[in-house]
Scaffold this motif. Structure first.
Motif, short mmCIF file in Angstrom:
data_model
loop_
_atom_site.label_atom_id
_atom_site.label_comp_id
_atom_site.label_asym_id
_atom_site.label_seq_id
_atom_site.Cartn_x
_atom_site.Cartn_y
_atom_site.Cartn_z
N UNK A 1 35.76 47.29 35.54
CA UNK A 1 36.30 47.65 36.84
C UNK A 1 35.25 47.43 37.93
N UNK A 2 35.69 47.09 39.11
CA UNK A 2 34.73 46.92 40.21
C UNK A 2 34.03 48.23 40.53
N UNK A 3 32.82 48.13 41.07
CA UNK A 3 32.09 49.33 41.45
C UNK A 3 32.64 49.96 42.71
N UNK A 4 33.17 49.15 43.62
CA UNK A 4 33.68 49.68 44.88
C UNK A 4 35.14 50.04 44.81
N UNK A 5 35.66 50.47 45.95
CA UNK A 5 37.07 50.83 46.04
C UNK A 5 37.94 49.60 45.94
N UNK A 6 39.10 49.75 45.31
CA UNK A 6 40.03 48.63 45.18
C UNK A 6 40.72 48.38 46.52
N UNK A 7 40.77 47.13 46.98
CA UNK A 7 41.47 46.83 48.23
C UNK A 7 42.97 46.81 48.00
N UNK A 8 43.70 46.53 49.07
CA UNK A 8 45.15 46.41 48.94
C UNK A 8 45.47 45.25 48.00
N UNK A 9 46.59 45.36 47.27
CA UNK A 9 46.92 44.29 46.31
C UNK A 9 47.04 42.94 47.00
N UNK A 10 46.45 41.96 46.41
CA UNK A 10 46.53 40.58 46.88
C UNK A 10 46.13 39.69 45.73
N UNK A 11 46.00 38.41 46.00
CA UNK A 11 45.61 37.47 44.94
C UNK A 11 44.37 36.70 45.37
N UNK A 12 43.57 36.33 44.40
CA UNK A 12 42.38 35.53 44.63
C UNK A 12 42.09 34.77 43.35
N UNK A 13 41.09 33.92 43.40
CA UNK A 13 40.74 33.11 42.22
C UNK A 13 39.24 32.87 42.21
N UNK A 14 38.70 32.75 41.00
CA UNK A 14 37.29 32.43 40.86
C UNK A 14 37.08 30.94 41.14
N UNK A 15 35.86 30.54 41.41
CA UNK A 15 35.58 29.10 41.46
C UNK A 15 35.87 28.46 40.09
N UNK A 16 36.07 27.18 40.11
CA UNK A 16 36.30 26.44 38.87
C UNK A 16 35.06 26.52 37.98
N UNK A 17 35.28 26.73 36.68
CA UNK A 17 34.19 26.69 35.72
C UNK A 17 34.48 25.62 34.68
N UNK A 18 33.43 25.12 34.05
CA UNK A 18 33.58 24.06 33.05
C UNK A 18 32.80 24.41 31.79
N UNK A 19 33.38 24.08 30.65
CA UNK A 19 32.69 24.25 29.37
C UNK A 19 31.85 23.01 29.09
N UNK A 20 30.70 23.18 28.49
CA UNK A 20 29.91 21.99 28.10
C UNK A 20 30.68 21.13 27.10
N UNK A 21 30.36 19.86 27.09
CA UNK A 21 31.04 18.94 26.18
C UNK A 21 30.84 19.33 24.73
N UNK A 22 29.68 19.92 24.42
CA UNK A 22 29.43 20.33 23.03
C UNK A 22 30.40 21.43 22.60
N UNK A 23 30.70 22.35 23.51
CA UNK A 23 31.66 23.42 23.19
C UNK A 23 33.07 22.84 23.03
N UNK A 24 33.40 21.88 23.86
CA UNK A 24 34.71 21.23 23.77
C UNK A 24 34.87 20.57 22.40
N UNK A 25 33.85 19.80 21.98
CA UNK A 25 33.93 19.13 20.68
C UNK A 25 33.92 20.14 19.53
N UNK A 26 33.14 21.20 19.69
CA UNK A 26 33.09 22.21 18.64
C UNK A 26 34.41 22.92 18.45
N UNK A 27 35.08 23.23 19.56
CA UNK A 27 36.38 23.90 19.43
C UNK A 27 37.41 22.96 18.84
#
Length: 706
Positions: free
Chosen positions: A212-238
């Motif tokens: 849970x966040x440390x601060x107070x929860x704001x009014x409900x809305x939507x947001x998104x994290x920046x794009x993340x990428x898995x390393x190629x080694x993890x892709x091949x391993x999976x």
């Protein structure tokens, strides 16, 4: 909008989206994507290509209307609804998509009136010579994730035709007939899906534990994290691990998600998967052809990553037979069977989206088209949705989240941990990824949060300082006035076996009256830690059971309280463990709800207790009004207090059936709130004039219960 086009009943995919919008008009179930066009192109040709696609697909020309107590989808002429705008947005070459995303997110509609406007809108942004971006905003009433690729391919075809021939002709550009929507559900499949989920004992399903966040929860809305990428080694391993298990790559991604959620103490998961329901005959049509399919995964203690991959593969193959059972019909049947709505809290917490990504998006001679389909949408089908995609060389993704559940720091931390968990699991797929126990004493002592390690004595009461046991504290108006008058309220956490543990000074904040209470100062040689139900240690910010260990290590001591360790390493008190309870995936954190209610004007005391069993699953609320003479026998007063309580009741918690009034909370001989008596008063609705006991040896706090 009234017109002469045909009208059709809303499909089984459209109806729940529309009903959700009626219930929550402040939400927009929509998304957007865009294409950067590099090269000479006339704006009229771009608009003409967009209109051609809309003319081809009747769902893009629909509006909703109510008639004969039903909702209908009216198909209009493209000229009546087509929205195409232009805007100037200069930017350096190469920055087009970044500035287009920021520009649209700052201007995207907060309300989308589908009774008068169509489900698709276009904006052409001019960045400079021969550089433009086409922004396509779509409502999910007529558009799913697969439809983006259909639009891109047909847009390229239409734009090529307009540039080369000055017009479009042929059957491929004739308006198609509206789709009938989902196939009529198979009664046997609906019964099988209902029976499967009934066998999972949904009322006893635990709530999903997340940091849970440390601060107070704001009014409900939507947001998104920046794009993340898995390393190629993890892709091949999976790829290798899922191939050896004979299951799908998607099952491996689900297993990674399960492994991450196991770190927070979860052992039974219901992950919801958006499933493509299009057929070979409808795959090239733009429409809503997606169903929500919940997937159950049980995490066994000590399970390895290979175990989770096999479990996820089995779960996916089990629910594949239910992919065409409309989600809202499944919820209806479960509600009928249980007598209560068990969907919220179980099936709306976490989704995993992994759509097919089309490789052929078409080409336009003399023009370069760069599509970006990975833009965040404003859908709130789930509180959190892990959006995952694959390319020939790797995996990338993001977390879409509701801002009342996560803040940016917590959400980005979750995404980073997901990648780290998967990479670590792939280094040794035969190693345990679901913890068994805490481990050795030395290892536990090393993991205890150290940020709040300084020992400080608890201030003494007197001279404007009031010392209150933290479990007895409520932020009532009287407490607020004490602080405003220059007083100091010190909250102390103690234990009958070890004495005082930690303390902190209450800092009133009207916007965070229900938040966890920080206790940053340790009062002795005991170190707090937070564990799951099975004893495994939980990461910071994750709520759980509070236990204590001596500074030098040793046997842990349970406290009977719930808490979490915040991002700064501080102990944050949530409430007594006996005030918390799960029902149907929804957690009642009674201590926090009590603080919400206590902050209402006119409250002297309050007790919130969870339901006691399956026959009485809803919580009870017993309010002690500050006004003298407030009577629990006055039905008007009871109704008024119930409305006030429900206004501040957290939406994620099970709602109370009864709110009762009393002139004093019933206490047991030790001075603690008599929970069985509270439940009985709430269940019967009878007013209480219960007196505090004065049994031999009982010493009540001078401040009363609070």
């Amino acid at each position: 909008m009234q017109g002469g086009g045909p009208t059709l009943p809303l499909t089984m995919a459209q109806e729940p989206i529309w009903l959700e919008q009626l219930r929550h008009p402040d939400r927009v179930n929509a998304g957007f994507f865009f294409a950067t066009l590099r090269g000479p192109v006339a704006a009229g040709d771009v608009a003409g290509a967009c209109a051609a696609v809309c003319r081809r697909h009747p769902e893009l020309r629909g509006t909703v209307e109510e008639r004969d107590q039903r909702y209908w989808f009216r198909i209009n002429d493209v000229d009546d609804l087509f929205e195409f705008e232009r805007a100037s947005l200069p930017c350096p070459a190469g920055a087009e998509q970044d500035v287009a995303r920021v520009w649209y997110l700052a201007r995207r509609p907060l309300h989308w009136d589908l009774t008068s406007r169509g489900p698709i809108r276009f904006v052409l942004l001019d960045h400079g010579r021969d550089r433009r971006t086409l922004v396509v905003a779509v409502h999910h009433m007529a558009f799913d994730g697969r439809s983006k690729f259909v639009f891109a391919w047909q847009f390229a075809r239409a734009l090529s035709g307009l540039r080369e021939r000055g017009g479009l002709a042929g059957a491929e550009w004739e308006p198609a007939a509206p789709l009938a929507g989902f196939e009529e559900p198979d009664p046997a499949a609906l019964a099988a899906a209902t029976g499967y989920w009934r066998s999972c004992d949904l009322p006893s399903y635990p709530s999903l534990v997340l940091p849970r966040p440390d601060g107070a929860a704001p009014a409900p809305g939507t947001a998104a994290t920046p794009r993340f990428e898995l390393p190629e080694t993890a892709f091949r391993g999976l790829r290798a691990v899922t191939g050896e298990a004979g299951t799908t790559f998607f099952a491996g991604l689900l297993a990674a998600t399960a492994a991450q959620l196991a770190r927070y103490g979860n052992d039974r998961l219901a992950l919801c998967i958006p499933a493509d329901t299009s057929t070979a005959a409808t795959r090239d049509r733009i429409a809503m052809q997606v169903n929500m399919v919940p997937c159950a995964i049980v995490l066994e203690p000590g399970a390895t990553f290979r175990d989770l991959v096999a479990a996820a593969g089995h779960a996916v193959s089990t629910i594949d037979q239910f992919r065409r059972v409309p989600f809202h019909l499944l919820m209806r049947e479960l509600r009928r069977g249980y007598g209560v709505d068990v969907g919220p809290g179980i099936f709306d917490r976490f989704g995993v989206s992994y759509p097919r990504v089309a490789a052929d998006l078409g080409e336009v001679p003399g023009l370069r088209l760069d599509w970006d389909f990975f833009a965040p949408n404003s859908s709130q089908s789930f509180q959190n949705t892990l959006q995952l995609r694959t390319t020939p060389d790797g995996v990338f993704g993001r977390l879409d989240y509701t801002t009342s559940v996560f803040d940016a720091e917590t959400a980005e931390g979750f995404a980073e941990d997901w990648c780290r968990t998967l990479e670590q699991a792939l280094r040794d797929p035969n190693a345990s990824v679901v913890p068994r126990t805490w481990g050795s004493t030395a290892a536990v002592a090393a993991r205890v949060p150290q940020a709040a390690s300084a020992v400080a004595p608890v201030p003494e009461a007197g001279a404007g300082t009031v010392v209150v046991p933290v479990e007895r504290f409520l932020p009532t108006e009287d407490r607020l006035e004490q602080v405003k008058a220059g007083g100091r309220i010190v909250l102390v956490l103690g234990h009958e076996r070890v004495g005082q543990i930690a303390w902190g000074e209450w800092q009133p904040d009207p916007g965070t009256s229900d938040a966890a209470l920080p206790l940053p100062h340790l009062a002795g040689e005991w170190r707090p830690a937070v564990v799951a139900r099975d004893g495994r240690e939980l990461p910071r910010r994750t709520p759980g059971l509070l236990v204590l260990r001596p500074l030098g290590g040793g046997k842990k001591v349970p406290t009977g309280f719930r808490a979490r360790i915040d991002g700064k390493g501080r102990l944050c008190f949530l409430g007594p463990a006996d005030r918390a309870g799960d029902f149907g995936g929804r957690l009642l954190e009674g201590g926090q709800v009590e603080r919400r209610i206590a902050a209402l004007p006119g409250v002297r005391d309050v007790a919130v207790v969870p339901g006691e069993d399956a026959a009485h699953p809803t919580p009870g609320v017993l309010v002690v009004p500050a006004a003298a003479g407030a009577s629990g026998s006055d039905p008007d007063a009871v109704r008024a207090w119930r409305r006030r309580v429900l206004r501040v009741w957290p939406p994620e918690a099970p709602r109370p059936t009864h709110v009762a009034l009393t002139d004093a909370l019933p206490l047991d001989p030790s001075g603690a709130v008599d929970l069985p008596r509270v439940r009985a008063i709430c269940r019967t609705g009878r007013p209480s004039t219960y007196s505090r006991p004065a049994s031999p040896g009982t010493v009540l706090p001078t401040e009363g219960r609070r």
